[in-house]
Design a protein around this motif. Structure first.
Motif, PDB file in Angstrom:
ATOM      1  N   GLY A  73       2.195   6.236   6.954  1.00  0.00           N
ATOM      2  CA  GLY A  73       1.941   5.116   7.856  1.00  0.00           C
ATOM      3  C   GLY A  73       0.916   4.146   7.297  1.00  0.00           C
ATOM      4  O   GLY A  73       1.096   2.922   7.373  1.00  0.00           O
ATOM      5  N   ALA A  76       2.499   2.253   4.368  1.00  0.00           N
ATOM      6  CA  ALA A  76       3.522   1.304   4.804  1.00  0.00           C
ATOM      7  C   ALA A  76       2.923   0.083   5.503  1.00  0.00           C
ATOM      8  O   ALA A  76       3.488  -1.013   5.442  1.00  0.00           O
ATOM      9  CB  ALA A  76       4.510   1.994   5.741  1.00  0.00           C
ATOM     10  N   ARG A  77       1.774   0.280   6.152  1.00  0.00           N
ATOM     11  CA  ARG A  77       1.201  -0.798   6.972  1.00  0.00           C
ATOM     12  C   ARG A  77      -0.171  -1.249   6.468  1.00  0.00           C
ATOM     13  O   ARG A  77      -0.955  -1.815   7.220  1.00  0.00           O
ATOM     14  CB  ARG A  77       1.103  -0.323   8.424  1.00  0.00           C
ATOM     15  N   GLU A  79      -1.426  -3.678   4.660  1.00  0.00           N
ATOM     16  CA  GLU A  79      -1.869  -5.062   4.818  1.00  0.00           C
ATOM     17  C   GLU A  79      -2.249  -5.349   6.263  1.00  0.00           C
ATOM     18  O   GLU A  79      -3.285  -5.979   6.529  1.00  0.00           O
ATOM     19  CB  GLU A  79      -0.797  -6.024   4.325  1.00  0.00           C
ATOM     20  N   GLU A  80      -1.444  -4.888   7.190  1.00  0.00           N
ATOM     21  CA  GLU A  80      -1.736  -5.062   8.620  1.00  0.00           C
ATOM     22  C   GLU A  80      -3.043  -4.351   8.996  1.00  0.00           C
ATOM     23  O   GLU A  80      -3.891  -4.906   9.698  1.00  0.00           O
ATOM     24  CB  GLU A  80      -0.573  -4.500   9.442  1.00  0.00           C
ATOM     25  N   ILE A  81      -3.196  -3.137   8.508  1.00  0.00           N
ATOM     26  CA  ILE A  81      -4.394  -2.344   8.805  1.00  0.00           C
ATOM     27  C   ILE A  81      -5.636  -2.997   8.208  1.00  0.00           C
ATOM     28  O   ILE A  81      -6.667  -3.127   8.876  1.00  0.00           O
ATOM     29  CB  ILE A  81      -4.213  -0.896   8.296  1.00  0.00           C
ATOM     30  N   ARG A 107      -9.024   3.193   7.361  1.00  0.00           N
ATOM     31  CA  ARG A 107      -7.579   2.923   7.358  1.00  0.00           C
ATOM     32  C   ARG A 107      -6.817   3.994   8.141  1.00  0.00           C
ATOM     33  O   ARG A 107      -5.939   3.678   8.944  1.00  0.00           O
ATOM     34  CB  ARG A 107      -7.051   2.866   5.926  1.00  0.00           C
ATOM     35  N   TYR A 111      -4.836   3.308  11.550  1.00  0.00           N
ATOM     36  CA  TYR A 111      -3.400   3.592  11.642  1.00  0.00           C
ATOM     37  C   TYR A 111      -3.098   4.413  12.891  1.00  0.00           C
ATOM     38  O   TYR A 111      -2.185   4.096  13.652  1.00  0.00           O
ATOM     39  CB  TYR A 111      -2.881   4.327  10.394  1.00  0.00           C
ATOM     40  N   ALA A 115      -0.594   3.343  15.806  1.00  0.00           N
ATOM     41  CA  ALA A 115       0.740   3.943  15.826  1.00  0.00           C
ATOM     42  C   ALA A 115       0.870   5.236  16.621  1.00  0.00           C
ATOM     43  O   ALA A 115       1.985   5.668  16.885  1.00  0.00           O
ATOM     44  CB  ALA A 115       1.197   4.197  14.386  1.00  0.00           C
TER      45      ALA A 115
END
Length: 156
Positions: A73, A76-77, A79-81, A107, A111, A115
């Motif tokens: 997770g 995969a995420r 940049e968003e995190i 991070r 996450y 999520a």
């Protein structure tokens, strides 16, 4: 003779989740430092680290599903995190100025806050503050608490 009340025992699932979180931070650190491909990273941790005995120390077996979810997770995420975390840092601070292990703790915690609606906000924050204590002093653990609390308020 004195009697002492035994400390409450953490359920096995709780211990396994705690171990998964700590291992996920270590795996994310390794991935950042060495660029280990995700599949190889997960395989290495599954076969050689999770629940293993290393230098005569037996480590708790980790919840492998939770470990995989956090590592995959975050990757995969990322940049968003990172954008979410950067918004919550004090003026003049950037993620790249923080200790590399600290970044991975933040991070992973961010996450889960994003999520893992099945896990309470307070549980996530407390767990990652505990992970921070494995690597840092109290001041840094409080920093983790503050940043993840701000993330939690923003995303939940």
């Amino acid at each position: 003779m004195t009697s002492r009340t035994p400390a409450p025992k953490m359920p096995a699932r709780g211990i396994a989740r705690s171990a998964a979180r700590l291992a996920a931070v270590q795996a994310l650190y390794q991935q950042q430092m060495e660029g280990t491909p995700e599949a190889q990273l997960l395989d290495e941790f599954h076969r050689h680290r999770l629940g293993a005995e290393i230098e005569d120390v037996q480590f708790a077996d980790a919840d492998r599903v939770h470990f995989d979810d956090v590592v995959k997770g975050v990757l995969a995420r990322i940049e968003e995190i990172d954008a979410l975390l950067s918004e919550r840092l004090a003026d003049g601070w950037r993620l790249d100025r923080l200790d590399k292990t600290m970044v991975q703790v933040l991070r992973a915690g961010a996450y889960e806050l994003l999520a893992r609606a099945d896990v309470a906000t307070a549980t996530i924050i407390t767990e990652y503050v505990d992970v921070a204590h494995a690597f840092f002093e109290e001041r840094e653990a409080k920093f983790v608490n503050g940043v993840l609390d701000a993330v939690g308020k923003g995303v939940r």
